[in-house]
Design a protein around this motif. Structure first.
Motif, short mmCIF file in Angstrom:
data_model
loop_
_atom_site.label_atom_id
_atom_site.label_comp_id
_atom_site.label_asym_id
_atom_site.label_seq_id
_atom_site.Cartn_x
_atom_site.Cartn_y
_atom_site.Cartn_z
N GLN A 96 0.83 -1.21 0.00
CA GLN A 96 0.00 0.00 0.00
C GLN A 96 0.86 1.26 0.00
OE1 GLN A 96 -0.28 -2.59 2.18
NE2 GLN A 96 -2.33 -2.68 3.07
N THR A 97 1.95 1.22 0.77
CA THR A 97 2.82 2.39 0.87
C THR A 97 3.49 2.67 -0.47
OG1 THR A 97 3.24 1.80 3.18
CG2 THR A 97 4.68 3.45 2.18
N LEU A 98 4.00 1.62 -1.09
CA LEU A 98 4.66 1.81 -2.39
C LEU A 98 3.68 2.27 -3.45
CD1 LEU A 98 7.05 -1.30 -2.49
CD2 LEU A 98 7.62 1.08 -1.99
N ALA A 99 2.47 1.67 -3.48
CA ALA A 99 1.47 2.07 -4.46
C ALA A 99 1.09 3.53 -4.28
CB ALA A 99 0.23 1.19 -4.33
N LEU A 100 0.98 3.96 -3.04
CA LEU A 100 0.61 5.35 -2.75
C LEU A 100 1.66 6.32 -3.26
CD1 LEU A 100 -1.25 7.38 -1.26
CD2 LEU A 100 0.14 6.98 0.78
N ILE A 101 2.93 6.06 -2.95
CA ILE A 101 4.00 6.95 -3.36
C ILE A 101 4.13 6.97 -4.87
CG2 ILE A 101 6.48 7.39 -3.24
CD1 ILE A 101 4.84 8.10 -0.71
N GLN A 102 4.08 5.81 -5.50
CA GLN A 102 4.22 5.73 -6.96
C GLN A 102 3.11 6.50 -7.66
OE1 GLN A 102 4.36 1.51 -7.55
NE2 GLN A 102 6.49 1.33 -6.91
N ARG A 103 1.88 6.32 -7.22
CA ARG A 103 0.77 7.02 -7.87
C ARG A 103 0.80 8.50 -7.60
NH1 ARG A 103 -4.16 4.61 -5.55
NH2 ARG A 103 -5.29 6.19 -6.72
N ALA A 104 1.09 8.89 -6.36
CA ALA A 104 1.12 10.32 -6.02
C ALA A 104 2.17 11.05 -6.84
CB ALA A 104 1.38 10.49 -4.52
N PHE A 105 3.36 10.47 -6.93
CA PHE A 105 4.43 11.13 -7.67
C PHE A 105 4.13 11.16 -9.16
CE2 PHE A 105 8.26 10.59 -4.57
CZ PHE A 105 7.54 11.23 -3.58
N TYR A 106 3.63 10.05 -9.70
CA TYR A 106 3.38 9.99 -11.14
C TYR A 106 2.23 10.92 -11.54
CZ TYR A 106 3.12 8.10 -15.85
OH TYR A 106 3.14 7.96 -17.21
N ALA A 107 1.22 11.02 -10.68
CA ALA A 107 0.07 11.87 -11.01
C ALA A 107 0.42 13.34 -11.00
CB ALA A 107 -1.08 11.59 -10.04
#
Length: 204
Positions: A96-107
């Protein structure tokens, strides 16, 4: 007043990761810096599906608005620095933590030139691998790394054990002091010059 967002990536809201983050937050507060600890929670967090809708819309948000991601993006945008803490699961941070950071940064979260730090908490092994995993996104998006006297690792298994890791907590305090020093010395109105990105995919 500068503000630091601290993300608690543990499913245990007030577990050992929270203890480590709280030590950072307390020391930042002593340095005159505002802090907020945001818990990822126990609900599912989507992984990025590479749809690129966020890029097409250009609004700095993920098209999926049914989890915590867009809330975190807004909080990152309104903060001057970021700390992400997580436990170690099978040698890596929770999905969950990795998915959150990846999506937040990419978005399109506004992260350029904001100091960042990763923190990992584990029972015994895997902390350095998880720590490196959490840090790598920061280095790709122009976020200066706040360092400490050692890797930002705290040890503990049972609830509350992290409070017994005197060296780990000292490392958290030094991390906070170093981040405060960076925040007080950097001028966000005069960031380093950046060249236009030149992507190279090695296939022509």
């Amino acid at each position: 007043m500068a503000k630091v967002l601290l993300i608690n990536g543990s499913p245990r809201k007030q577990g050992n990761t929270f203890i480590a983050l709280s030590e950072v937050a307390k020391t930042l507060n002593e340095q005159g810096i505002e802090t907020e600890i945001e818990w990822v929670g126990t609900k599912p967090v989507r992984g990025c599906i590479a749809c690129n809708t966020c890029k097409q819309a250009g609004n700095g948000k993920c098209v999926f608005d049914d989890d915590i991601c867009n809330k975190i993006i807004e909080k990152i945008n309104n903060s001057d620095a970021l700390v992400v803490g997580a436990p170690v699961y099978y040698g890596v941070p929770p999905g969950q933590t990795l998915a959150l950071i990846q999506r937040a940064f990419y978005a399109g979260a506004k992260v350029d030139n904001k100091p960042a730090a990763a923190i990992t908490v584990c029972r015994r092994g895997g902390a350095t691998a998880a720590f490196q995993t959490l840090q790598m996104p920061f280095q790709m998006v122009n976020m200066p790394l706040a360092t400490s006297q050692y890797w930002n690792i705290v040890y503990g298994m049972m609830p509350g054990d992290a409070s017994l890791d005197t060296e780990g907590l000292q490392t958290m305090r030094q991390l906070a002091r170093n981040m405060a020093w960076m925040l007080k010395g950097m001028n966000p109105a005069n960031p380093p010059e950046q060249e236009p990105w030149q992507g190279m995919h090695f296939i022509r």
